[in-house]
Write a protein that holds these residues in place. Structure first.
Motif, mmCIF file in Angstrom:
data_model
loop_
_atom_site.group_PDB
_atom_site.id
_atom_site.type_symbol
_atom_site.label_atom_id
_atom_site.label_comp_id
_atom_site.label_asym_id
_atom_site.label_seq_id
_atom_site.Cartn_x
_atom_site.Cartn_y
_atom_site.Cartn_z
ATOM 1 N N SER A 124 0.569 -1.335 0.090
ATOM 2 C CA SER A 124 -0.132 0.068 0.047
ATOM 3 C C SER A 124 0.858 1.108 -0.029
ATOM 4 O O SER A 124 1.974 1.071 0.201
ATOM 5 C CB SER A 124 -0.547 0.037 1.125
ATOM 6 N N ASP A 125 0.486 2.084 -0.132
ATOM 7 C CA ASP A 125 0.363 3.833 -0.040
ATOM 8 C C ASP A 125 0.466 4.626 1.535
ATOM 9 O O ASP A 125 -0.734 4.563 1.424
ATOM 10 C CB ASP A 125 0.462 4.493 -1.183
ATOM 11 N N GLU A 128 -0.392 7.599 1.635
ATOM 12 C CA GLU A 128 -1.684 8.403 1.618
ATOM 13 C C GLU A 128 -2.922 7.982 1.925
ATOM 14 O O GLU A 128 -3.899 8.695 2.447
ATOM 15 C CB GLU A 128 -1.925 7.281 -0.440
ATOM 16 N N GLU A 129 -2.094 6.711 2.449
ATOM 17 C CA GLU A 129 -3.798 6.229 3.293
ATOM 18 C C GLU A 129 -3.807 7.392 5.165
ATOM 19 O O GLU A 129 -5.164 7.843 5.138
ATOM 20 C CB GLU A 129 -3.273 5.022 4.871
ATOM 21 N N ASP A 163 4.520 6.573 7.600
ATOM 22 C CA ASP A 163 3.960 7.447 6.557
ATOM 23 C C ASP A 163 2.550 7.813 7.415
ATOM 24 O O ASP A 163 2.290 8.447 6.545
ATOM 25 C CB ASP A 163 4.035 5.937 5.747
ATOM 26 N N ARG A 164 2.067 7.180 7.775
ATOM 27 C CA ARG A 164 0.842 7.322 8.230
ATOM 28 C C ARG A 164 0.396 8.542 9.263
ATOM 29 O O ARG A 164 -0.152 9.022 8.602
ATOM 30 C CB ARG A 164 -0.414 6.766 8.863
ATOM 31 N N GLY A 167 1.555 11.532 5.729
ATOM 32 C CA GLY A 167 0.465 11.836 5.715
ATOM 33 C C GLY A 167 -0.835 12.875 6.478
ATOM 34 O O GLY A 167 -1.754 13.425 6.058
ATOM 35 N N CYS A 261 -6.931 -0.784 4.042
ATOM 36 C CA CYS A 261 -4.898 -1.271 3.732
ATOM 37 C C CYS A 261 -5.504 -2.988 3.267
ATOM 38 O O CYS A 261 -6.019 -3.128 3.701
ATOM 39 C CB CYS A 261 -4.444 -0.843 4.808
ATOM 40 N N ARG A 285 8.198 -1.103 -8.425
ATOM 41 C CA ARG A 285 7.101 -0.661 -7.151
ATOM 42 C C ARG A 285 5.454 -1.052 -7.562
ATOM 43 O O ARG A 285 5.786 -0.755 -8.883
ATOM 44 C CB ARG A 285 6.693 0.805 -6.817
ATOM 45 N N VAL A 287 1.491 -0.453 -6.307
ATOM 46 C CA VAL A 287 1.294 -0.030 -5.752
ATOM 47 C C VAL A 287 -0.475 -1.184 -5.333
ATOM 48 O O VAL A 287 -1.022 -1.025 -6.750
ATOM 49 C CB VAL A 287 1.129 1.670 -5.865
ATOM 50 N N GLU A 289 -4.687 -1.551 -4.986
ATOM 51 C CA GLU A 289 -5.575 -0.327 -4.819
ATOM 52 C C GLU A 289 -6.665 -0.422 -3.587
ATOM 53 O O GLU A 289 -6.743 -1.092 -2.503
ATOM 54 C CB GLU A 289 -6.395 -0.702 -6.074
#
Ligand code: AHR
Length: 307
Positions: A124-125, A128-129, A163-164, A167, A261, A285, A287, A289
């Motif tokens: 996952s990205d 973005e989440e 990352d979460r 973002g 996720c 990579r 990713v 959806e």
């Protein structure tokens, strides 16, 4: 082996000498997401005829490093793993590279300057989440003045926790939303509950919980109810994952918004494994959806939710 064919001593457990052997080091069994991810990988390996050597690291990097070294010694065809934390992988991955064993990262990324240490990263990205979670809150709290958020972080140093957070921060910057406390609950329900209990004792002005996964959000619900407050009303809750228990709490009005996720990575992973072992080119990579769910949307999709 067939009646006329001799079994080679180095043959795979399935009896098929041509079968691909994959060593897979899983993070652990910390969450509903992880359980669904493990099931997906086991089932997809079986369906693809790939012999799976599965190892559970119990959320410890040292266990993953040991497992990877053992896979190298066993001369598996390919190693896949979901790194518990981002850093500290270069040495062991260099050992795999020197042994000519390709490595695939799945679910979580590593932080390394040397991209030649792995073939591809499927997952996952997470930035973005976090962004989607923050954007929903900015929209939902428009005109409300200052909004105080407590953050239940995932495992310290892990890609989804870092990352979460990034973002979410990015999405709320410039708004009246403030993160007043932030601590790790290690992606577990008990961790989320414990940290939320402490937050409730030290802060009387919590408006929103941002939990990096459903399990910690579900633990926070228990703490909020024990403190005599209504989750989803007195304190709003935003989580990430969209596993069944989380979606049920969303449909019941105890969670306000969930960012999906997707843990069902098994089939895509086996496809990449087959290509990598065959020497085919794969994207560096891949990713996954994903979508988001409001309370109304959760009610609609819940009956068909697979995990
Ligand atoms: O890496 C994915 C994260 O790890 C999931 O969001 C969380 O539930 C899991 O433990």
């Amino acid at each position: 082996c067939g009646a006329l064919a001799a079994c080679g001593s180095g043959g795979s457990a399935s009896g098929d000498d041509d079968a691909i052997t994959m060593g897979f080091s899983q993070v652990g069994a910390e969450s509903g997401w992880r359980t669904a991810n493990t099931k997906s990988i086991r089932e997809a390996a079986k369906a693809a005829g790939i012999e799976l050597k599965f190892s559970d690291a119990q959320q410890k990097q040292e266990n993953q490093i040991k497992a990877i070294r053992s896979f190298i010694q066993q001369r598996v065809d390919v190693i896949a793993f979901s790194p518990v934390v981002e850093t500290g992988w270069d040495n062991v991955l260099l050992e795999a590279k020197r042994a000519n064993i390709p490595v695939i990262l799945t679910d979580r990324a590593i932080d390394s300057d040397d991209e030649s240490l792995y073939e591809t990263f499927l997952g996952s990205d997470f930035v973005e989440e976090g962004r989607k979670a923050g954007e929903w809150l900015v929209e939902d709290s428009k005109g409300e003045g200052t909004v105080n958020v407590v953050e239940l972080q995932g495992t310290t140093g892990s890609a989804p926790a870092l990352d979460r957070q990034e973002g979410f921060q990015e999405a709320i910057s410039g708004s009246d939303i403030k993160i007043i406390a932030s601590q790790t609950g290690d992606f577990t329900r008990s961790g989320g509950k414990q940290v939320m209990e402490a937050f409730l004792k030290s802060h009387s002005d919590i408006d929103v919980v941002y939990a990096h996964n459903d399990d910690m959000g579900l633990g926070a619900i228990e703490a909020i109810e024990a403190a005599g407050k209504k989750p989803g009303e007195d304190i709003k809750i935003i989580t990430v994952d969209a596993v069944k228990d989380g979606m049920q709490a969303l449909a019941d009005g105890k969670i306000n918004f969930i960012v999906e996720c997707n843990p069902l990575l098994g089939d895509q992973l086996m496809d990449l494994v087959q290509k990598v072992v065959a020497g085919e080119q794969v994207p560096k990579r891949v990713v996954v959806e994903e979508t988001t769910f409001t309370q109304e949307e959760a009610k609609k999709v819940l009956p068909e939710r697979q995990y």
